[in-house]
Design an enzyme around this catalytic site. Structure first.
Site: not given
Ligand code: F6R
Length: 593
Positions: A2, A28, A79, A105-106, A471, A475, A478, A494, A588
Site C-alpha cells: 500500500c 507498493r 494492496w 497501511n498495515g 531465486e 523471478k 512472479e 529423489h 513491493k
Molecule cells: C521477489 C522479491 C521479494 C522480496 C521480499 C523481501 O523478486 O522482491 O521476494 O525479496 O518480499 O523484500 P525485502 O528485500 O524488501 O525485505
C-alpha cells in the site's frame, strides 16, 4: 505494501499533486486507489478501482464535480488485505459523519471486536476493511479534540499501521505509525508524508523518519510526539542522496529492465564500503556464538547463497531462516548471537519481526538494506547500505546482486582476504558491464520466444548456485506466471525428475567449479527424459540445447548467473503481455505479516 502520500503546504493543487506522487508509489499496491482533500470545512474523496498509473489527473475536476482547489490532501494506492478489490474498500475511508477521513497501511488485528462494538453504538460500515473502524473510532472520541481523539483511537488498536488523518474542522495533517513506514519530506513552506521517498523526491530530499509509536502533527511546522510518553520529540532532518531521475523509467519501457541494466554499475557502488567497518562486522561474525541470516523471498535466497559463500570462502558455518520462520528458532538465540537481516526495503514485516525477536534475546543485529533510514537501518546495531538506488519493479534484480556482492565481500573480510574479494568483485562488475548489451538480450529473447507458451519449467543448480536456482524460479514465477521450480540438481532423482517429459525446459546453472561435473550429469538425466536443456555457463557443453554464456568470475558466479535469468523472466513477461513491474497479486515492500 500500500502506498500512502499526503501534502500540506501553499500549493493549491494538493489533490492532483498527491495523485501524481502516488503514481510513483504504485509498486507498493495497485488494485485500487483514492484521494481525499480538504476545502473549507469539508473533506471530499474520490476513489477508483484499477491502477492509479492509468488515471489522467486532468479529469479529476470533471469526475468529482466539486471545486478541487486545496492545500491539503492525502491518497492511498491499495494492496487488498481485508475485503475484495472494490471502490468501497479502497481508501480513504470516512467516519460516519464524514468529518474525518483516514488512509491506512498495515493490518488492525482486533478490527472485528472493534467493529462489533461500534456497530452496537449505531455506526454503519460502508466497507469490509479493517481500516474503517479507525475512522469511526476517532469520531467516537471527537469530543476530546482531534489530536486526543486520534491518540485514544490508536491506543485501542492491535496490529501494525501507518495512518494519516484529515479532519474537516482542523487544518492540521496528522499521522502516526506502528510497524509500517512513514517518512516526512520537508520542503519550502510545505510538507509531504509518504510511505516511500520516491513520492516526493522531485520536491525535496530533506526527510524526517517517523518511528514506531510516534505521531506527527503538520501545521506550519512538523511536531513529533511519542505516543507512549506523550512527550514532544526533536527530529533530525536527513538529506538523502537519491536523485529524482534514479526513480524514473527514463528511456526504458519498464523499471524491471532499467534496474537489470543498472547492474552494470550497482556492483561497483555496493562494494565501495568503509573497510574498517567491514572488518569490524567480520569480527562480530567471528566472535558470535551462532550467526543467523534472515530474509524473505528473494532476500531469503540471498541469505541461503551467502551461507554457501561463507562456507566456501571463509570456512564458516552460518544459519539461515526465512523471516516468517525465524521466531520458531528463538530458543537458540542468546545475547551472543548475531542476526544478519537482508532486505531491499528495510521494511518487510516478517524480517522486522525476526529482528524484534532477536533483540529481545539480546542478540546483535546487522542489517543489509537498500533504503537508508528504513526501519531496519534504524533499529540495527550495524547496517550496510547496498547503494543500489531506488528499486521500483516488484521483482528484485539489482538489489539482489548488490546484496550478494556485499555478502561475498564480507565472507572474504572474515577470511582476512578483503582486498582479494574486492578485486574479484571489481572484475565481476566490469565483466557484467561487457555482458549486458543488446546482442546478449537479443540472444535471450530468441529463447524466450521459443519457450513462451510452456506450462512449466525447472531450474537446477548445485552448491552456491543451488539457491540461485531457487531465486531463478521466483523471478520466472512472479513476472511470467509460468509454473517454475528450482531444485538442487542432485535432488532430482529423489522425486522431481518424475515431472520431466518431452520438451520441458530445464535451466542448468553450471559454474566452472567443483560442482560442474555433477550438475552436467544431472542435466543429462533430464535430457535423457526429453527435457530441453538451457545451459547458463561460462563454457558450452554438448548437453545444452540452448547456451547462454556468462563470464567466468570464480566465487562470484551467483552474481553473473542470475542476471540472464532476470532478463529471461522479463522477456517472458513482456511476450506473455504481463506487466513485469506490477505482477498480479504482489506488491513491493511487504509490510504485512
Ligand atoms: C521477489 C522479491 C521479494 C522480496 C521480499 C523481501 O523478486 O522482491 O521476494 O525479496 O518480499 O523484500 P525485502 O528485500 O524488501 O525485505
Amino acid at each position: 505494501m500500500c502506498g500512502i502520500f499526503a501534502y500540506k503546504g501553499e500549493k493549491t493543487n494538493a489533490a492532483e499533486l498527491v495523485i501524481n506522487g502516488l503514481k510513483k508509489l504504485e509498486y507498493r499496491g495497485y488494485d485500487s486507489w483514492g484521494v481525499a482533500f480538504k476545502t473549507d470545512h469539508k473533506i471530499s474523496i474520490h476513489k477508483e478501482v484499477g491502477k492509479i498509473g492509468e488515471f489522467d489527473v486532468s479529469t479529476l475536476r470533471e469526475k468529482m464535480n466539486v471545486p478541487i482547489e486545496s492545500q491539503m490532501a492525502m491518497g492511498h494506492s491499495r494492496w487488498a488485505t481485508h475485503g475484495g478489490v472494490t471502490k468501497a474498500n479502497a481508501h480513504p475511508h470516512y467516519s460516519q459523519d464524514e468529518s474525518i477521513a483516514i488512509v491506512h497501511n498495515g493490518i488492525i488485528e482486533n478490527f472485528a471486536e472493534l467493529k462489533k462494538e461500534l456497530q452496537g453504538k449505531g455506526y454503519e460500515f460502508r466497507s469490509e476493511t479493517d481500516t474503517e473502524v479507525v475512522a469511526h473510532l476517532i469520531q467516537e472520541y471527537k469530543s476530546l479534540g482531534h489530536v486526543e481523539a486520534i491518540k485514544k483511537a490508536l491506543s485501542r488498536l492491535q496490529g501494525r499501521y501507518a495512518i494519516l488523518v484529515l479532519c474537516a474542522e482542523d487544518n492540521r495533517l496528522i499521522a502516526a505509525r506502528r510497524g509500517s513506514p512513514l517518512i516526512i519530506g520537508k520542503g519550502e513552506k510545505e510538507f509531504f508524508i509518504a510511505s516511500d521517498i520516491p513520492a516526493f523526491l522531485e520536491y525535496t530530499r530533506k526527510v524526517m523518519y517517523l518511528d514506531d509509536d510516534q505521531m506527527v502533527i503538520i501545521n506550519d511546522d512538523a511536531q513529533f510526539f511519542d505516543l507512549k510518553t506523550n512527550k514532544k520529540i526533536e527530529k533530525r532532518i536527513v538529506e538523502i542522496d537519491w536523485n529524482p531521475e534514479s526513480a524514473e523509467k527514463g528511456e526504458f519501457s519498464h523499471f524491471m529492465i532499467k534496474e537489470i541494466t543498472e547492474q552494470k554499475e550497482t556492483i561497483t557502488r555496493a562494494i565501495n564500503q568503509d573497510e574498517t567497518k567491514l572488518m569490524k562486522i567480520a569480527d562480530e561474525i567471528k566472535n558470535a556464538y551462532g550467526t543467523y541470516l534472515v530474509g524473505c523471498g528473494t532476500a531469503g535466497k540471498v541469505c541461503l547463497t551467502a551461507s554457501y559463500l561463507f562456507a566456501k570462502i571463509a570456512k564458516r558455518h552460518v544459519n539461515v531462516a526465512f523471516g516468517s520462520e525465524f521466531p520458531s528458532l528463538q530458543d537458540f538465540i542468546t545475547d551472543r548471537s548475531l542476526v544478519i537481516a537482508v532486505s531491499q526495503s528495510g521494511e518487510t514485516a516478517d524480517t522486522l519481526e525476526a529482528i524484534e525477536v532477536a533483540k529481545k534475546k539480546g542478540a546483535k543485529v546487522l542489517s543489509i538494506i537498500n533504503v537508508e533510514g528504513s526501519s531496519m537501518d534504524r533499529i540495527s546495531d550495524y547496517s550496510i547500505n547496498i547503494k543500489a538506488g531506488p528499486e521500483k519493479a516488484v521483482a528484485s534484480t539489482k538489489a539482489t546482486t548488490a546484496q550478494i556482492a556485499i555478502l561475498t565481500l564480507l565472507a572474504y573480510a572474515l577470511d582476512k582476504r578483503l582486498e582479494e574479494g574486492k578485486i574479484l568483485l571489481v572484475n565481476t562488475a566490469s565483466q557484467i558491464n561487457d555482458m549486458l548489451n543488446p546482442r546478449y538480450e537479443e540472444h535471450i529473447l530468441q529463447l524466450a520466444q521459443k519457450i513462451q507458451d510452456v506450462e512449466s519449467m525447472y531450474v537446477i543448480g548445485k552448491g552456491v548456485n543451488y539457491p540461485i536456482a531457487l531465486e531463478a524460479a521466483i523471478k520466472l514465477q512472479e513476472v511470467s506466471y509460468i509454473h517454475a521450480e528450482g531444485f538442487a540438481g542432485g535432488e532430482l532423482k529423489h522425486g522431481p525428475i518424475a515431472l520431466i517429459h518431452e520438451g520441458v525446459p530445464c535451466i542448468a546453472i553450471v559454474a566452472n567449479d567443483e560442482t560442474k561435473h555433477e550438475i552436467i550429469s544431472n542435466a543429462m538425466e533430464v535430457k535423457a527424459r526429453g527435457g530441453y536443456i538451457i545451459g547458463i555457463s561460462p563454457e558450452s557443453n554438448d548437453v545444452f540445447d540452448y547456451w547462454i554464456k556468462v563470464p567466468e568470475v570464480g566465487a562470484a558466479s551467483p552474481i553473473v548467473n542470475i542476471i540472464p535469468i532476470q532478463i529471461l523472466a522479463y522477456q517472458l513477461a513482456v511476450l506473455r503481455k504481463n506487466n513485469p513491474d506490477m505482477p498480479r497479486n504482489l506488491a513491493k515492500s511487504v509490510t504485512v505479516k
